[in-house]
Design an enzyme around this catalytic site. Structure first.
Site, PDB file in Angstrom:
ATOM      1  N   ALA A  45      21.509  41.851   4.525  1.00  0.00           N
ATOM      2  CA  ALA A  45      21.843  40.492   5.080  1.00  0.00           C
ATOM      3  C   ALA A  45      20.733  39.975   5.672  1.00  0.00           C
ATOM      4  O   ALA A  45      20.377  40.421   6.813  1.00  0.00           O
ATOM      5  CB  ALA A  45      23.024  40.538   6.168  1.00  0.00           C
TER       6      ALA A  45
ATOM      7  N   ARG B  19      37.165  47.508   6.712  1.00  0.00           N
ATOM      8  CA  ARG B  19      38.182  47.031   7.693  1.00  0.00           C
ATOM      9  C   ARG B  19      38.832  45.942   7.379  1.00  0.00           C
ATOM     10  O   ARG B  19      39.379  45.002   7.876  1.00  0.00           O
ATOM     11  CB  ARG B  19      37.340  46.757   9.034  1.00  0.00           C
ATOM     12  CG  ARG B  19      36.771  47.868   9.588  1.00  0.00           C
ATOM     13  CD  ARG B  19      36.391  47.699  10.913  1.00  0.00           C
ATOM     14  NE  ARG B  19      35.210  46.907  11.093  1.00  0.00           N
ATOM     15  CZ  ARG B  19      33.676  47.445  10.826  1.00  0.00           C
ATOM     16  NH1 ARG B  19      33.637  48.591  10.557  1.00  0.00           N
ATOM     17  NH2 ARG B  19      32.618  46.603  10.966  1.00  0.00           N
TER      18      ARG B  19
ATOM     19  N   GLU C  86      43.466  55.380 -20.201  1.00  0.00           N
ATOM     20  CA  GLU C  86      44.350  55.159 -21.442  1.00  0.00           C
ATOM     21  C   GLU C  86      45.823  55.927 -21.648  1.00  0.00           C
ATOM     22  O   GLU C  86      46.594  55.274 -21.601  1.00  0.00           O
ATOM     23  CB  GLU C  86      43.678  56.037 -22.609  1.00  0.00           C
ATOM     24  CG  GLU C  86      42.161  55.150 -22.903  1.00  0.00           C
ATOM     25  CD  GLU C  86      41.224  56.142 -22.111  1.00  0.00           C
ATOM     26  OE1 GLU C  86      40.053  56.025 -22.701  1.00  0.00           O
ATOM     27  OE2 GLU C  86      41.205  56.381 -20.843  1.00  0.00           O
TER      28      GLU C  86
ATOM     29  N   CYS D 121      37.695  59.823 -24.062  1.00  0.00           N
ATOM     30  CA  CYS D 121      37.171  61.200 -24.096  1.00  0.00           C
ATOM     31  C   CYS D 121      37.737  61.960 -25.106  1.00  0.00           C
ATOM     32  O   CYS D 121      39.125  61.918 -25.579  1.00  0.00           O
ATOM     33  CB  CYS D 121      37.714  61.861 -22.451  1.00  0.00           C
ATOM     34  SG  CYS D 121      39.251  62.205 -22.077  1.00  0.00           S
TER      35      CYS D 121
ATOM     36  N   ARG E 110      13.810  50.506   7.508  1.00  0.00           N
ATOM     37  CA  ARG E 110      13.015  51.504   6.810  1.00  0.00           C
ATOM     38  C   ARG E 110      13.571  52.139   5.648  1.00  0.00           C
ATOM     39  O   ARG E 110      12.856  52.741   4.863  1.00  0.00           O
ATOM     40  CB  ARG E 110      12.663  52.505   8.216  1.00  0.00           C
ATOM     41  CG  ARG E 110      11.665  52.006   9.211  1.00  0.00           C
ATOM     42  CD  ARG E 110      11.377  52.996  10.325  1.00  0.00           C
ATOM     43  NE  ARG E 110      10.453  52.424  11.173  1.00  0.00           N
ATOM     44  CZ  ARG E 110       9.957  53.219  12.267  1.00  0.00           C
ATOM     45  NH1 ARG E 110      10.562  54.233  12.450  1.00  0.00           N
ATOM     46  NH2 ARG E 110       9.196  52.460  13.187  1.00  0.00           N
TER      47      ARG E 110
ATOM     48  N   CYS F 138      41.998  61.959 -24.014  1.00  0.00           N
ATOM     49  CA  CYS F 138      42.732  60.868 -24.181  1.00  0.00           C
ATOM     50  C   CYS F 138      42.854  60.306 -25.402  1.00  0.00           C
ATOM     51  O   CYS F 138      43.551  59.648 -25.899  1.00  0.00           O
ATOM     52  CB  CYS F 138      42.050  59.490 -23.182  1.00  0.00           C
ATOM     53  SG  CYS F 138      41.833  59.782 -21.344  1.00  0.00           S
TER      54      CYS F 138
ATOM     55  N   GLU G 182      23.038  50.561   3.461  1.00  0.00           N
ATOM     56  CA  GLU G 182      23.235  49.461   4.203  1.00  0.00           C
ATOM     57  C   GLU G 182      22.382  49.694   5.426  1.00  0.00           C
ATOM     58  O   GLU G 182      22.650  49.152   6.422  1.00  0.00           O
ATOM     59  CB  GLU G 182      24.648  49.382   4.421  1.00  0.00           C
ATOM     60  CG  GLU G 182      25.101  48.020   5.121  1.00  0.00           C
ATOM     61  CD  GLU G 182      26.698  47.770   5.359  1.00  0.00           C
ATOM     62  OE1 GLU G 182      26.798  47.285   6.345  1.00  0.00           O
ATOM     63  OE2 GLU G 182      27.356  48.429   4.708  1.00  0.00           O
TER      64      GLU G 182
END
Length: 381
Positions: A171, A224, A70, A92, A317, A101, A313
């Site tokens: 994936a 990357r 804000e 806030c 397990r 804010c 990621e």
């Protein structure tokens, strides 16, 4: 007849105003996403200042959590008296490391505030809106609330459950595998999908893997994408016995990108000392009921350090353990085009993939296509 024409004109103007509100809030939501992964422990908020139908200021929470969205939008707007402020989360109302804010909004002379959703933080929780209304500002709450709740899920989860919002990334091949026989690494998806994963890393506060993935793949766990190395998340490794090698890419880069290793309280002190000397932060945790660490305790410790969005990621397990413990809030399921074969590594260890894809606990939030690969995003129902 004249009254009917006037009614139609009034209704048209109301629809146009509602459509404009939605467009400006959608922009605020898009701006807020710019800060994801960089503002923790603060939420990544977006804000837009509109005066006479023209956007005069845009802002989003800056790196490190300050300035807030804000005051940033108001600063860029310059003169904002009489304008409308669109913001993705309630302004806030308390003094923290920066002033409230809500006070900045009042001082700027804003006449109307459109907020997507109330902040569940007990230090705010409606008090920001109350302060604005007490100053004579018109406050509308609830526009694009579902979208804002999804974007601010990390902040909400940390406030309400004292843990981060957990995003599980998988994936998977058409036959449900995430790796080749013997656990050997295998590219399941193509470059476009890989880039999407790296963008998700940049939008996460931290990324977590198990020691098995570190020993098998020696990953970097950074972002990357060109020019975005600084957006790399904190790297987190579950390593009960502190077996992570000093020669690993993670340890060797620990002074450039934070590496937090969770080990058992029973792990050897010498290993902790060696890793600490390399810049690794060691966190000693109690063992879980089964083998491995106590996952709720790990998540609580991460939340206490300010982490709001945690990307999990690997490997199978670790993924299965988070699913079994009902600690997964969002799932990014990438599907490749090439089968791996029966000897490959199952996505969720001994647990069937249908545990998440056909579970009533999750619903599809969105889907994307990358050449031959697909992505389905699930969220808690």
């Amino acid at each position: 007849m004249i009254f009917r024409i006037l009614e139609d004109q009034f209704a048209r103007k109301a629809r146009d105003a509602k459509d404009a509100d939605r467009r400006f809030m959608q922009l605020a939501l898009a701006l807020g996403k710019r800060g994801q992964g960089r503002t923790w422990p603060n939420p990544a908020v977006g804000a837009v200042v509109v005066k006479d139908g023209v956007i005069v200021g845009r802002g989003w929470t800056q790196p490190g959590g300050r300035p807030h969205a804000e005051p940033e939008a108001l600063r860029r707007a310059g003169e904002a008296r009489g304008a409308t402020l669109y913001v993705t989360l309630e302004p806030c109302s308390h003094f923290g490391k920066s002033p409230p804010c809500a006070d900045a909004v009042i001082a700027a002379g804003i006449k109307r505030v459109v907020t997507a959703i109330e902040d569940p933080n007990p230090e705010v929780a409606g008090q920001g809106h109350a302060r604005l209304r007490a100053a004579g500002i018109v406050v509308d709450v609830g526009l694009c609330a579902a979208e804002a709740a999804f974007d601010h899920a990390g902040h909400f989860r940390r406030i309400r459950d004292q843990r981060p919002h957990v995003i599980l990334k998988l994936a998977v091949s058409p036959d449900g595998k995430i790796g080749a026989a013997g656990g050997k690494p295998l590219a399941i998806t193509g470059e476009a999908a890989h880039n999407r994963v790296h963008l998700l890393r940049a939008q996460s506060d931290a990324i977590l893997v198990g020691i098995g993935t570190v020993l098998a793949d020696d990953p970097q766990l950074n972002c990357r994408l060109p020019g975005m190395a600084a957006r790399s998340p904190v790297r987190v490794v579950l390593d009960q016995s502190l077996r992570i090698p000093a020669s690993s890419q993670l340890v060797r880069s620990a002074r450039e990108t934070p590496l937090w290793v969770f080990g058992s309280r029973l792990a050897e002190a010498a290993a902790a000392t060696r890793l600490g000397a390399a810049g690794v932060q060691i966190m000693r945790m109690p063992p879980g009921r089964a083998s491995g660490l106590d996952l709720p305790a790990v998540l609580h410790a991460l939340a206490e350090k300010g982490i709001t969005r945690l990307m999990v990621e690997g490997g199978s397990r670790v993924a299965a353990s988070f699913v079994a413990a009902d600690l997964v809030d969002e799932i990014w399921l990438f599907r490749g085009a090439e089968a791996v074969g029966a000897a490959g590594v199952d996505a969720l260890d001994a647990m069937p993939l249908s545990k998440i894809t056909q579970s009533q606990a999750y619903k599809v939030h969105a889907s994307e296509t990358f050449e031959k690969d697909t992505l389905t995003i699930y969220e808690r129902s």
